[in-house]
Design a protein around this motif. Structure first.
Motif, mmCIF file in Angstrom:
data_model
loop_
_atom_site.group_PDB
_atom_site.id
_atom_site.type_symbol
_atom_site.label_atom_id
_atom_site.label_comp_id
_atom_site.label_asym_id
_atom_site.label_seq_id
_atom_site.Cartn_x
_atom_site.Cartn_y
_atom_site.Cartn_z
ATOM 1 N N ALA A 339 0.824 -1.203 0.000
ATOM 2 C CA ALA A 339 0.000 0.000 0.000
ATOM 3 C C ALA A 339 0.864 1.262 0.000
ATOM 4 C CB ALA A 339 -0.944 0.002 1.197
ATOM 5 N N MET A 340 1.877 1.309 0.846
ATOM 6 C CA MET A 340 2.753 2.483 0.869
ATOM 7 C C MET A 340 3.569 2.590 -0.412
ATOM 8 S SD MET A 340 2.346 4.522 3.388
ATOM 9 C CE MET A 340 3.855 5.495 3.261
ATOM 10 N N THR A 341 3.934 1.456 -0.989
ATOM 11 C CA THR A 341 4.651 1.485 -2.267
ATOM 12 C C THR A 341 3.782 2.102 -3.357
ATOM 13 O OG1 THR A 341 5.930 -0.500 -1.687
ATOM 14 C CG2 THR A 341 5.779 0.072 -4.024
ATOM 15 N N GLU A 342 2.523 1.694 -3.432
ATOM 16 C CA GLU A 342 1.615 2.247 -4.444
ATOM 17 C C GLU A 342 1.365 3.731 -4.208
ATOM 18 O OE1 GLU A 342 0.741 1.105 -7.141
ATOM 19 O OE2 GLU A 342 0.602 -1.068 -7.101
ATOM 20 N N LEU A 343 1.263 4.146 -2.965
ATOM 21 C CA LEU A 343 1.049 5.568 -2.681
ATOM 22 C C LEU A 343 2.253 6.407 -3.110
ATOM 23 C CD1 LEU A 343 -0.675 5.381 0.831
ATOM 24 C CD2 LEU A 343 -1.651 6.403 -1.234
ATOM 25 N N GLU A 348 -0.154 11.792 -6.936
ATOM 26 C CA GLU A 348 -1.454 12.448 -6.886
ATOM 27 C C GLU A 348 -2.403 11.721 -5.935
ATOM 28 O OE1 GLU A 348 -2.330 15.358 -8.193
ATOM 29 O OE2 GLU A 348 -0.217 15.518 -8.768
ATOM 30 N N ILE A 349 -2.350 10.409 -5.960
ATOM 31 C CA ILE A 349 -3.187 9.624 -5.046
ATOM 32 C C ILE A 349 -2.705 9.797 -3.616
ATOM 33 C CG2 ILE A 349 -3.868 7.257 -4.424
ATOM 34 C CD1 ILE A 349 -3.733 6.572 -7.398
ATOM 35 N N TYR A 377 -11.388 7.561 1.525
ATOM 36 C CA TYR A 377 -10.437 7.401 0.423
ATOM 37 C C TYR A 377 -9.252 6.546 0.857
ATOM 38 C CZ TYR A 377 -8.024 8.463 -3.927
ATOM 39 O OH TYR A 377 -7.418 8.349 -5.160
ATOM 40 N N LEU A 378 -8.823 6.670 2.100
ATOM 41 C CA LEU A 378 -7.766 5.808 2.616
ATOM 42 C C LEU A 378 -8.197 4.341 2.533
ATOM 43 C CD1 LEU A 378 -5.144 5.144 4.221
ATOM 44 C CD2 LEU A 378 -6.486 5.512 6.314
ATOM 45 N N LYS A 379 -9.430 4.066 2.926
ATOM 46 C CA LYS A 379 -9.939 2.696 2.862
ATOM 47 C C LYS A 379 -9.965 2.201 1.415
ATOM 48 C CE LYS A 379 -12.887 3.318 6.951
ATOM 49 N NZ LYS A 379 -12.420 2.202 7.819
ATOM 50 N N ALA A 380 -10.318 3.090 0.484
ATOM 51 C CA ALA A 380 -10.334 2.709 -0.929
ATOM 52 C C ALA A 380 -8.917 2.402 -1.430
ATOM 53 C CB ALA A 380 -10.966 3.821 -1.767
ATOM 54 N N VAL A 381 -7.941 3.184 -0.972
ATOM 55 C CA VAL A 381 -6.543 2.946 -1.353
ATOM 56 C C VAL A 381 -6.089 1.565 -0.895
ATOM 57 C CG1 VAL A 381 -4.162 3.625 -0.824
ATOM 58 C CG2 VAL A 381 -5.832 5.361 -1.476
ATOM 59 N N ILE A 382 -6.423 1.212 0.338
ATOM 60 C CA ILE A 382 -6.003 -0.079 0.881
ATOM 61 C C ILE A 382 -6.691 -1.218 0.135
ATOM 62 C CG2 ILE A 382 -6.039 -1.541 2.942
ATOM 63 C CD1 ILE A 382 -5.801 1.064 4.595
ATOM 64 N N LYS A 383 -7.971 -1.075 -0.139
ATOM 65 C CA LYS A 383 -8.693 -2.112 -0.881
ATOM 66 C C LYS A 383 -8.119 -2.279 -2.291
ATOM 67 C CE LYS A 383 -13.135 -1.782 1.513
ATOM 68 N NZ LYS A 383 -13.309 -3.213 1.803
ATOM 69 N N GLU A 384 -7.794 -1.174 -2.935
ATOM 70 C CA GLU A 384 -7.232 -1.254 -4.280
ATOM 71 C C GLU A 384 -5.861 -1.916 -4.260
ATOM 72 O OE1 GLU A 384 -6.988 -0.197 -8.557
ATOM 73 O OE2 GLU A 384 -8.286 -1.160 -7.091
ATOM 74 N N THR A 435 -4.349 -1.126 -13.579
ATOM 75 C CA THR A 435 -4.094 0.263 -13.183
ATOM 76 C C THR A 435 -4.535 0.485 -11.743
ATOM 77 O OG1 THR A 435 -4.446 1.000 -15.458
ATOM 78 C CG2 THR A 435 -4.532 2.683 -13.730
ATOM 79 N N PHE A 436 -3.699 1.178 -10.973
ATOM 80 C CA PHE A 436 -4.015 1.479 -9.571
ATOM 81 C C PHE A 436 -4.994 2.649 -9.524
ATOM 82 C CE2 PHE A 436 -3.112 3.312 -5.344
ATOM 83 C CZ PHE A 436 -3.254 2.174 -4.567
ATOM 84 N N LYS A 437 -6.262 2.350 -9.240
ATOM 85 C CA LYS A 437 -7.323 3.359 -9.242
ATOM 86 C C LYS A 437 -8.226 3.174 -8.023
ATOM 87 C CE LYS A 437 -9.609 4.122 -12.979
ATOM 88 N NZ LYS A 437 -10.419 3.924 -14.220
ATOM 89 N N PRO A 438 -7.907 3.795 -6.900
ATOM 90 C CA PRO A 438 -8.764 3.668 -5.707
ATOM 91 C C PRO A 438 -10.176 4.184 -5.935
ATOM 92 C CG PRO A 438 -6.616 4.597 -5.143
ATOM 93 C CD PRO A 438 -6.697 4.579 -6.632
ATOM 94 N N GLU A 439 -10.341 5.077 -6.916
ATOM 95 C CA GLU A 439 -11.662 5.644 -7.184
ATOM 96 C C GLU A 439 -12.692 4.577 -7.551
ATOM 97 O OE1 GLU A 439 -8.613 8.655 -7.429
ATOM 98 O OE2 GLU A 439 -8.836 6.735 -8.480
#
Length: 527
Positions: A339-343, A348-349, A377-384, A435-439
């Motif tokens: 998760a931290m690597t993707e962030l 922008e995310i 949005y944090l929860k969405a990032v982790i799920k993605e 593609t990493f898209k938490p949205e």
């Protein structure tokens, strides 16, 4: 040739012998054609009956299967990254395919729709795990939760773990522990003073300390010699659990393990870990009988209390403790790391996530449970992140009865693999799956919740044998990442760009990042 037929003499009497012979051959030919026609008609009718009769047709159909080699079957096609290789094969052969891994027929599920059918219709039929000689030896003859057969013993052990560690009430009660250990992590990061450091290493120690305290009442990093020994033993333990054992797939080649050193490695690791756990249990029993040291009850206490001298033994306690160590530590560690690597590689995310966290928390450095509940949005990032990098990409099951799944018959005692990695990247369920898209987990600012009834996102598995520690893990992951983004700004070392971040994997027990995450943390100036 003379033709004699009762009742037909007047008709044939005026016909010459030659014509009678021709007539006889004609009748024989007509009889043969009629028989052939009737045979073809019968076969066609039988084909239609089998095709349109659901029970018969399903048993005749065989699941798609790639070509295989003698003896090894499809083993050569798995490679170093089986989850990726199986996902590529599924794109050509379908969401349910059959491989022959050595002598073992194995069905591979690569679609959320097939998983949904499996769980809703045949959950009990697939409620057992595939046996493994390595797991069996290291886990005290399947007395753990991972491999224990579905039944009364498994329910009892799961109930002990749930009531003492994994229930919502217990997870909430451990907030003090999450705060305590996360604050220590923040202090360590501040000590690097904006110089690059190994964030993966800190994540590993954080998760080990939290799981050890919750399970045994002790911190992992207490005492250098103990820490070094634990690290060595559990690195080897996880490596063995993730190792390919040829004897599990080609039984008559099991003798190889006597010569390649595998059996010796297994025995040595089991002996040393058993000695260590015996020491831990004896210390805990001594503490329980002493009035000088009153500590809060931990999971080990509950496991010792559950002993009944019959099915639940001292070995049961040791096996379940190993389950918690192997599953709990690795799961949380790798999710934090990915998760931290993707962030960091998606600035922008990272900025959007950090902005939401800081608007909610304000100028405080301590985050509350109420704060976390607002961080959609944090929860969405982790799920993605977990969709793209599931901690355990392949989940093994074995059927305990013959079932029909996705139109194909799966015999009793047949292995089945759920490819969580492929399910999370199924193009029928996910747009731009790579593609990493938490949205994709957001809807007008609200989080789209994926739970046990959703099968396109199933990082914790599904059904009765799904991971019971999902709440424990997610609560810790959300709290740690929120604290990291609240307290620090994050960047890569000088000269590194987002494209330079290594995303290679390696498979041990879990799906790890091959290279550690090296990052730079700058303290939040507003705190």
């Amino acid at each position: 040739m003379c033709i004699k037929m009762e009742g037909r003499a007047p008709f044939f009497s005026h016909i010459s012998r030659k014509h009678q012979t021709i007539m006889a051959h004609t009748w024989e030919m007509l009889d043969s054609q009629l028989a052939s026609s009737l045979l073809y008609l019968f076969l066609f009718a039988l084909f239609l009956f089998i095709w349109f009769h659901p029970k018969l047709s399903s048993k005749k159909l065989q699941a798609p299967s790639p070509p295989r080699l003698p003896i090894i079957g499809n083993l050569h096609q798995l490679g170093s990254y089986p989850h990726r290789a199986l996902a590529a094969l599924a794109q050509r052969h379908g969401p349910l395919m059959m491989l022959r891994l050595g002598s073992a027929p194995t069905f591979v599920v690569s679609s959320g729709k097939v998983v949904e059918e499996m769980v809703k219709k045949h959950d009990i039929a697939f409620s057992n795990r595939h046996d493994s000689t390595i797991y069996r030896r290291l886990m005290y003859d399947c007395k753990d939760l991972l491999l224990a057969p579905y039944g009364e013993y498994w329910r009892q052990m799961r109930g002990v773990c749930f009531s003492q560690l994994l229930s919502p009430k217990m997870v909430q009660s451990l907030q003090y522990l999450r705060e305590q250990e996360t604050n220590l992590l923040m202090d360590k990061i501040k000590g690097f003073n904006t110089t690059p450091f190994d964030l993966s290493h800190l994540f590993e120690y954080l998760t080990k300390d939290i799981v050890y305290i919750a399970t045994l009442g002790k911190r992992f990093s207490e005492g250098q010699s103990t820490e070094d020994k634990l690290t060595r033993l559990f690195v080897e333990f996880n490596a063995l659990l993730g190792l390919f054992n040829v004897g599990d797939y080609i039984p008559w080649l099991s003798w190889i393990n006597h010569f390649n050193g595998l059996n010796e490695r297994i025995e040595n690791n089991h002996r040393e870990i058993n000695e260590l756990l015996e020491e831990v249990i004896n210390d805990q029993l001594a503490r329980r009988t002493s009035n000088n040291e009153a500590k809060e009850k931990v999971l080990l206490d509950a496991l010792l209390d559950a002993q009944n001298g019959d099915s639940v033994t001292r070995e049961s306690a040791k096996a379940v403790i190993l389950d918690v160590f192997a599953g709990g530590i690795d799961t949380v560690f790798v999710v934090l790391e990915w998760a931290m690597t993707e962030l960091i590689r998606n600035p922008e995310i990272l900025k959007r996530t950090q902005q939401q966290i800081r608007e909610i928390v304000g100028g405080q450095n301590q985050i509350t449970k109420h704060d976390i509940s607002k961080m959609t949005y944090l929860k969405a990032v982790i799920k993605e992140s977990m969709r793209m990098h599931p901690p355990f990409p392949l989940i093994p099951r074995v059927s305990n009865q013959e079932v029909e799944l996705h139109g194909y018959t799966i015999p009793n005692k047949t292995r089945l693999l759920i490819n969580i990695y492929a399910v999370g990247r199924d193009p029928e369920c996910w747009e731009e799956p790579d593609t990493f898209k938490p949205e994709r987990f957001m809807n007008d600012g609200s989080l789209i919740e994926y739970n046990s009834n959703d099968y396109s996102w199933m990082a914790f598995g599904a059904g009765r044998r799904g991971c019971p520690g999902g709440l424990f893990g997610m609560t810790l992951i959300e709290f740690v990442i929120a604290s990291l983004l609240q307290n620090f700004d994050w960047s890569l070392p000088d000269g590194k760009t987002e494209k330079d971040v290594d995303m290679d994997e390696f498979v041990a027990l879990a799906l790890h990042k091959l290279q550690p995450l090296i990052a730079v943390a700058t303290p939040n100036p507003d705190i």
